[in-house]
Design a protein around this motif. Structure first.
Motif: not given
Length: 461
Positions: A356-370, A449-453, A423-425
């Protein structure tokens, strides 16, 4: 390791006045051992999982190098099996046949007052992150021992001042910080003005209004993490949801899970139910707090034994649902800064929310690094289970506990240009990571994470 006068690093204890506010009396020193053994026997009879952890550990040591508190301090009592031994040895001495007759052969130990002081120190150095359970060949969860130990200490009146004061504030105001209704309303009005200044739109944060959805924020979102509150407001506004917060329960966290599950945990859960029924809402949406959601998800449903059951969901799951449905159009190009994700322990190891966290993250930002490791294998921030003590010695430990997390962040490379985002959800993770970033000199900004949303839905003008 530097020693205090007692030879241990300990959080400041609540005094008798503090404890009376949460209906607990201090047991006199000359009675503590007797009372502790009574309660330990009760815990042993009730929780078979605790007994399994006592009996099955073979001291293989697999947990040692997988525990961030041990890696940060190299204190042998912070090895999970050694910490659990503080209680295990006592249980074996008094409540097993071999311990009663041949204690020396099995490492059993008589309980003394100094043992209780050592338990108080080290059970409040355990973040209850449960990472040790992932590497244990028997699947033992030494967090069971920490939670039992903290409960026992609570009954003796050995409670950190932080936890007691939070418990008292929650009982009085419905939030950890003691915010009154007037303070909540004023703060929400200030945040509405911030949203207007940021994006030029009027977005309301309703308080005690008739609504379909009751949102339970963290009280830290009124002061420490305001962008999480405004991010949630933007999300509900975008969908046209009729929502509200309640001035009687503005707290997603539930410290009762961390020190008093028998009374404080249940009282906090019931407060949520009472407010939801009073407002007549159709759904409860939980805010960004890991341990609070663990309590809400796993305890609240069983307490909803009144007519009119109300569904309870986490805001991350709610966002992911509307993304999948196609009703929430996020623009990841709004956030091009490099972003890495800290998986909160209770979301990853207790609530199965990694995808779930990654579904939201990938929809919100363009440069996600694990990070590595990630998901349920991620390391704790070092502040979990409310180890957010500010007295100098315990603060020093908090920073040591975060050393592994700082190492993970550096390894991603998101901090090298000084414009990365960590990001610290989770509210407690944020409270721990703010000083971690400063003390370990990391070039990242901590955001929820909701900040980024919110930023992805409505970029600053």
């Amino acid at each position: 390791m530097p020693l205090t006068e007692t030879g241990l690093k300990q959080p400041v204890k609540a005094n008798e006045k503090d404890l009376l506010k949460i209906n607990i009396a201090v047991v006199p020193d000359d009675q503590k051992v007797e009372v502790a053994l009574k309660h330990l026997n009760e815990l042993g009879q009730k929780f078979r999982s605790l007994m399994l952890t006592f009996e099955a550990c073979v001291k293989c040591g697999a947990c040692a190098e997988n525990c961030h508190t041990y890696l940060g301090t190299r204190d042998p009592y912070n090895i999970p099996t050694n910490r659990a031994d503080l209680l295990r040895k006592v249980y074996k001495r008094y409540f097993t046949p071999e311990g009663k007759f041949f204690p020396g052969l099995i490492g059993a130990k008589d309980l003394e007052l100094e043992d209780l002081e050592k338990m108080y120190s080290y059970f409040y150095q355990c973040n209850e992150c449960r990472r040790c359970s992932l590497v244990c060949p028997f699947g033992l969860d030494t967090c069971e021992v920490t939670m039992a130990g903290r409960q026992l200490l609570h009954w003796l009146g050995m409670v950190p001042k932080l936890h007691a004061s939070v418990g008292a504030a929650m009982a009085k105001t419905g939030n950890h910080t003691g915010l009154t209704k007037a303070g909540i309303v004023d703060t929400c009005e200030f945040l509405e003005e911030d949203i207007m200044d940021e994006i030029g739109m009027e977005i309301k944060i309703p308080v005690d209004q008739p609504a379909d959805v009751l949102y339970i924020p963290s009280s830290a979102d009124f002061m420490l993490n305001p962008n999480t509150m405004t991010g949630a407001a933007k999300f509900f506004h975008y969908l046209g949801v009729k929502w509200t917060i309640s001035s009687g329960i503005t707290e997603a966290g539930n410290f009762g899970l961390l020190f008093d599950q028998r009374a404080t945990l249940r009282a906090n859960c019931m407060r949520v139910i009472d407010e939801a029924l009073q407002l007549g809402v159709k759904k409860i949406v939980w805010g960004e707090c890991g341990h609070g959601w663990r309590a809400g998800k796993m305890y609240l449903p069983g307490m909803l034994d009144r007519p009119g059951r109300i569904p309870i969901v986490h805001i991350h799951d709610e966002v992911a649902y509307y993304i999948e449905k196609g009703a929430l159009k996020l623009n990841p190009e709004s956030i091009t800064r490099p972003v890495t994700l800290h998986d909160p322990c209770n979301f990853g190891r207790a609530c199965n929310m990694c995808d779930t966290l990654r579904k939201v993250m990938n929809a919100s930002v363009s440069n996600f690094v694990e990070m590595t490791p990630n998901r349920e294998r991620n390391f704790c921030c070092g502040g979990g289970s409310a180890i957010l003590f500010d007295d100098p010695e315990m603060y020093d430990l908090r920073i040591k506990f975060s050393a592994k997390k700082a190492e993970q962040v550096r390894a991603t490379g998101v901090d090298k240009d000084g414009d990365g985002i960590l990001c610290a959800p989770c509210s407690i993770c944020k409270a721990q990571l703010y000083p971690m970033v400063e003390e370990h000199k990391l070039g990242v900004e901590v955001k929820g994470l909701i900040d980024l949303v919110g930023l992805s839905l409505y970029p600053p003008k």
